[in-house]
Design an enzyme around this catalytic site. Structure first.
Site, PDB file in Angstrom:
ATOM      1  N   VAL A   1      32.086  42.490  52.547  1.00 41.52           N
ATOM      2  CA  VAL A   1      31.391  43.697  52.971  1.00 41.52           C
ATOM      3  C   VAL A   1      32.117  44.949  52.508  1.00 41.52           C
ATOM      4  O   VAL A   1      31.520  46.030  52.374  1.00 41.52           O
ATOM      5  CB  VAL A   1      31.256  43.692  54.518  1.00 41.52           C
ATOM      6  N   LYS A   2      33.395  44.838  52.218  1.00 39.15           N
ATOM      7  CA  LYS A   2      34.196  46.001  51.849  1.00 39.15           C
ATOM      8  C   LYS A   2      33.821  46.584  50.489  1.00 39.15           C
ATOM      9  O   LYS A   2      34.214  47.713  50.174  1.00 39.15           O
ATOM     10  CB  LYS A   2      35.679  45.640  51.868  1.00 39.15           C
ATOM     11  N   ASP A   3      33.071  45.836  49.691  1.00 35.77           N
ATOM     12  CA  ASP A   3      32.588  46.406  48.420  1.00 35.77           C
ATOM     13  C   ASP A   3      31.779  47.675  48.673  1.00 35.77           C
ATOM     14  O   ASP A   3      31.820  48.627  47.888  1.00 35.77           O
ATOM     15  CB  ASP A   3      31.708  45.399  47.684  1.00 35.77           C
TER      16      ASP A   3
END
Length: 457
Positions: free
Chosen positions: A53-55
């Site tokens: 999700v950090k993308d």
């Protein structure tokens, strides 16, 4: 005969311009075996290009920094990270011509570190046992490196408003569209807080407050009111070092957006992650296990017809050497086939001393052991292996006065033994028969201190 009009080939609408354009629009998949009459839908964020999700936050922070001029062409992106944000920044940097320096705590999985290096990032590993503000603390060190590096820019995911904004602009709208507006509950972990804040704020706004936001949190995390002691699931929750001056929460997290918390201990989180892999083919990391376990609990008490959307932050591929490795699980007290250590360890309690003790304190506490483990002080709490800092050799310090500080004579971290491990495996790890061995049970909680020569063989 039909003639085909073979015009100029075009990739418009087919190919993305770069890897940054492939971020987002991840699928929503129904979980098998949830409560009857309740849909539990998993948002598979590990299908982003960087695997997490950090993308989303990484892309938003870089684009915002380019827009305001704080990140210049050819510059260096610096970030303190548990791995996933660094990976997202590294893949975007590779596509846009930046260098990346990622500062990681030493408890980060080797899989994440290898991934970062494969993307060309420079990796700096620092001690995970340092309080906020210490020069070796992850965020403090990252800030110093960014300041000292020409063209350096600190992404600062904890306090960067582009982090929650990324989820307000993308994750929230995707969930609303994918559920046709039927979503009733959002379940997400809280790390920096960006995901739950941005997604939750969007869903509350568009539903006029109908969507309820539930935080999934490790049981000892301070976000949900825990004591802040260490835990084993990466990338979620809020640990507070006992020597920290105060407790500073990230600005990316807006506590008012969370309606309630469901807490999950390490064992339940990891058991849940492995179960979902086996029954649904969905291969998640430990923070996903926290979120799914919380969603299962929630599903038992919400109204019939509820639709619970759960953010799955990353993949189990990041943790093959940890949460999905039987040896790792046994060593840290989560699993084990043979109770050999349990049968051989004397039945005494954990014996150790806090880091702020004196040598005299250690001598009085020794109980016949030639050396003791040394841990951070957290009065009234159980001792967790992650907070054991080293050992004190009582014979080697025999000539010291009683008032000498233990912290000034700290030796190596003692060998650790999961209570279900074989005695042979533990003996191989012990440096000598005199070395203290800390026996662990129930998710890394220390229950006994012994020595190698008690294990026989």
């Amino acid at each position: 005969m039909v003639e085909l009009d073979v015009g100029q080939p075009t990739l418009a609408g087919v190919a993305h311009g770069s890897i940054t354009d492939a971020i987002g629009n991840t699928p929503l998949v129904r979980l098998n075996g949830a409560a009857r009459g309740v849909d539990v839908l998993l948002k598979l964020e590990y299908l982003n290009p960087g695997g997490s999700v950090k993308d989303r936050a990484a892309r938003a922070m870089v684009l915002a920094a380019e827009a305001d001029g704080s990140l210049q062409p050819g510059g260096t992106i610096v970030e303190g990270t548990s791995g996933n944000t660094g990976i997202g920044l590294a893949l975007i940097a590779a596509a846009r011509g930046y260098r990346v320096i990622a500062v990681l705590p030493d408890k980060t999985s080797a899989d994440k570190i290898d991934f970062l290096r494969a993307l060309g990032a420079d990796v700096v590993v620092t001690a995970s046992s340092r309080p906020v503000g210490h020069p070796e603390h992850v965020r403090t060190l990252a800030r110093r490196i960014a300041t000292d590096t020409p063209g350096g820019w600190l992404a600062d995911q904890y306090d960067n408003p582009a982090n929650p904004r990324a989820h307000f602009d993308t994750t929230g709208p995707e969930l609303w569209h994918q559920t046709g507006g039927a979503i009733t509950h959002l379940v997400a972990g809280v790390g920096t807080g960006g995901t739950i804040t941005g997604t939750g704020e969007y869903l509350k706004a568009i539903s006029e407050g109908r969507v309820r936001v539930v935080g999934a949190d490790p049981s000892s995390s301070r976000y949900s009111g825990g004591d802040g002691r260490a835990y084993y699931v990466e990338s979620v929750g809020h640990y507070v070092h006992p020597e920290s001056d105060g407790d500073v929460w990230p600005l990316s997290y807006h506590p008012e957006v969370v309606d309630e918390f469901v807490t999950v201990d390490d064992r339940e989180a990891l058991d849940t992650a492995r179960l979902v892999a086996a029954t649904d083919g969905i291969f998640m990391g430990g923070s996903g296990g926290v979120a799914v376990a919380a969603a299962r609990t929630l599903a038992q008490r919400v109204p019939h017809g509820s639709v619970i959307a759960v953010v799955i932050p990353d993949s189990g591929r990041n943790y093959l050497a940890k949460y999905y490795n039987r040896s790792w699980l046994a060593r840290w007290g989560f699993d084990g086939d043979a109770p050999a250590v349990a049968e051989l360890v004397p039945s005494h309690e954990y014996v150790g001393v806090p880091i702020d003790s004196t040598v005299g304190d250690a001598r009085r506490r020794a109980d016949g052991l030639p050396a003791l483990p040394v841990h951070v002080r957290r009065d009234g709490a159980t001792v967790v292996a992650a907070e054991i800092l080293g050992s004190i050799d009582l014979d080697a310090t025999r000539s010291l006065p009683s008032h000498a500080a233990v912290r000034d004579h700290l030796g190596l971290v003692p060998a650790l033994a999961g209570i279900g491990e074989s005695a042979a495996a533990v003996k191989d790890r012990a440096a000598s028969a005199r070395s203290p061995i800390v026996v662990l049970v129930r998710d890394g909680i220390a229950v006994a201190t012994t020595r190698a020569d008690t294990l026989g063989g």
